[in-house]
Design an enzyme around this catalytic site. Structure first.
Site, PDB file in Angstrom:
ATOM      1  N   ASN A 107      55.046  34.649  36.239  1.00  0.00           N
ATOM      2  CA  ASN A 107      54.443  33.420  35.718  1.00  0.00           C
ATOM      3  C   ASN A 107      55.140  33.007  34.428  1.00  0.00           C
ATOM      4  O   ASN A 107      54.535  32.460  33.506  1.00  0.00           O
ATOM      5  CB  ASN A 107      52.929  33.560  35.520  1.00  0.00           C
ATOM      6  CG  ASN A 107      52.548  34.609  34.490  1.00  0.00           C
ATOM      7  OD1 ASN A 107      53.355  35.467  34.119  1.00  0.00           O
ATOM      8  ND2 ASN A 107      51.316  34.567  34.010  1.00  0.00           N
ATOM      9  N   ASP A 181      41.377  31.366  37.451  1.00  0.00           N
ATOM     10  CA  ASP A 181      42.509  32.275  37.673  1.00  0.00           C
ATOM     11  C   ASP A 181      42.284  33.153  38.900  1.00  0.00           C
ATOM     12  O   ASP A 181      43.189  33.335  39.727  1.00  0.00           O
ATOM     13  CB  ASP A 181      42.706  33.182  36.450  1.00  0.00           C
ATOM     14  CG  ASP A 181      43.304  32.459  35.261  1.00  0.00           C
ATOM     15  OD1 ASP A 181      44.125  31.552  35.471  1.00  0.00           O
ATOM     16  OD2 ASP A 181      42.936  32.804  34.119  1.00  0.00           O
TER      17      ASP A 181
END
Length: 436
Positions: A107, A181
């Site tokens: 990420n 998330d």
């Protein structure tokens, strides 16, 4: 022994290798899903470690040198390697690990990946069979393509969650940290597994991208559709489209949630349930079409409010169960943490810490009949498996010490942390097999 070796070939992804360069929640949680399916995971951290390691004290969860309940949330069953990617030798080791992997999950910002030569285009040329995954805050295109992203801003704020979930005319909702998330992590895991199936068929890797904003939009699909047909959000519970899909307060000041989507079919039943037989077949309320056309939702909700206020929650749950009305008490986290349903189905598992005692750890929700509840091994300190993996790549202890001295790698030199495998409640009782 690595964590993967300790798991003894468990899971449908046994033999699949994943290299992770991820921080915080959505991306590491994605890899946790894969790790609990049996994939071998090498988590590469900086010398400072995953930034999630700093987050626990913010909500009262302290950490020790060897235990961190916050980092465990996203990082079970992983192997821990620490490399300095700014050092040529540290980066070369990372490239070796990626080259042997089936999946590389990150990420990181695209610019940083390009600078390191870890971007998709570069790695795909070098390792055409590699699946390259990137978790993002926003999409790859447009104004916010290179903006930093957290679930609070990408998912909750821009994704409409904070603005559409609260009662109308109140402040925006503040969802629990990382709620978006964890939902997005499952989507990313699905994408990686889809690419893995294709790789096993064709030998060709692929690029898989998921972003938090898109995840929120997908989750809001019905609301976004309804908004275009006049159903404005946020809503008040006193004026919802279908009064049979709503919350009601009971006599003991608790909240009940009922969900009976077919208003017309169950209207008479609902009137009988609340003791309003006088309203059976009442043309004002009997069809959702009429309720909507004459805007009678507030009036019908008031009738239901008065009815449900006459009995305690437990009485209502029994009555509604007899009538087969889908219903539940509106839970808080305190209720979930003591809910037998969560433990018997292994949605939550008890783990034990030396410093903190017994705590509840949510588990990933996917189960395979052939493998049962997954084994869970908690996280390790930064660099715990660095030396072990470098030895697997042919480095001698002397060479590893030299690399550490030069600042290319970081190895753990503290006390040993046992690879304790925590079982599900049913496994502990001998009611379910341990297939590892």
């Amino acid at each position: 022994m690595t964590v993967t070796e300790k798991l003894n070939g468990y899971g449908p992804l046994a033999g699949i290798k994943v290299v992770e360069m991820c921080t915080y929640v959505a991306a590491p949680a994605t890899v946790r899903v894969l790790s609990e399916m049996g994939a071998e995971v090498i988590k590469i951290e900086s010398f400072a470690g995953d930034t999630q390691r700093t987050q626990g004290p913010g909500f009262g969860c302290e950490l020790t040198d060897t235990e961190d309940p916050t980092i465990d949330l996203n990082n079970t069953n992983k192997n821990w390697v620490s490399l300095n990617l700014k050092d040529p030798e540290g980066l070369a080791i990372a490239k070796k690990m990626i080259g042997e992997a089936d999946i590389f999950m990150n990420n990181m910002r695209t610019a940083a990946l390009q600078k390191l030569g870890l971007d998709y285009e570069t790695l795909h040329k070098e390792f055409p069979g590699l699946i390259w995954g990137q978790m993002r805050g926003y999409g790859e295109f447009g104004e916010f393509a290179h903006s930093p992203g957290y679930d609070a801003v990408c998912w909750a704020a821009r994704g409409g969650v904070a603005g559409t979930f609260p009662e109308k005319d109140t402040s925006p909702a503040i969802p629990p940290q990382a709620f978006g998330d964890y939902n997005t992590a499952i989507m990313m895991a699905a994408g990686l597994l889809g690419a893995l199936v294709n790789k096993l068929r064709t030998g060709e890797g692929d690029k898989v991208v998921v972003n938090l904003y898109h995840s929120a939009i997908w989750g809001g699909s019905i609301g976004l559709c309804a908004q275009q047909f006049g159903a404005d959000y946020p809503k008040s519970r006193t004026n919802v489209p279908n009064p049979f899909n709503n919350t009601y307060k009971t006599a003991d000041d608790k909240w009940l949630y009922i969900c009976q989507p077919q208003h017309n079919r169950y209207y008479n039943d609902m009137m009988k349930i609340i003791g309003r037989d006088d309203l059976v077949d009442d043309p004002r309320f009997a069809t959702i079409e009429n309720v909507k056309a004459e805007h009678r939702q507030p009036e019908l909700i008031t009738i239901l409010d008065e009815g449900f206020a006459k009995k305690d929650l437990e009485e209502w749950l029994k009555i509604l169960a007899e009538w087969e009305v889908p219903s539940q008490k509106v839970f808080r986290f305190t209720d979930i943490l003591k809910d037998d349903e969560a433990y018997v189905n292994d949605a939550i598992r008890k783990v034990k810490y030396d410093a903190f005692g017994e705590h509840a750890l949510p588990t990933t929700p996917i189960r395979f009949a052939g493998y049962g509840d997954p084994p869970i091994i908690l996280s390790k300190p930064i660099g715990y498996h660095t030396a072990e993996y470098l030895e697997k790549f042919g480095y001698t202890p002397e060479q590893i010490a030299e690399l550490e001295e030069k600042g290319a790698v970081k190895c753990y030199h503290g006390e040993e942390v046992p690879d304790t495998i925590f079982k599900s409640e049913r496994q502990e009782k001998g009611e379910a097999a341990c297939n590892w």
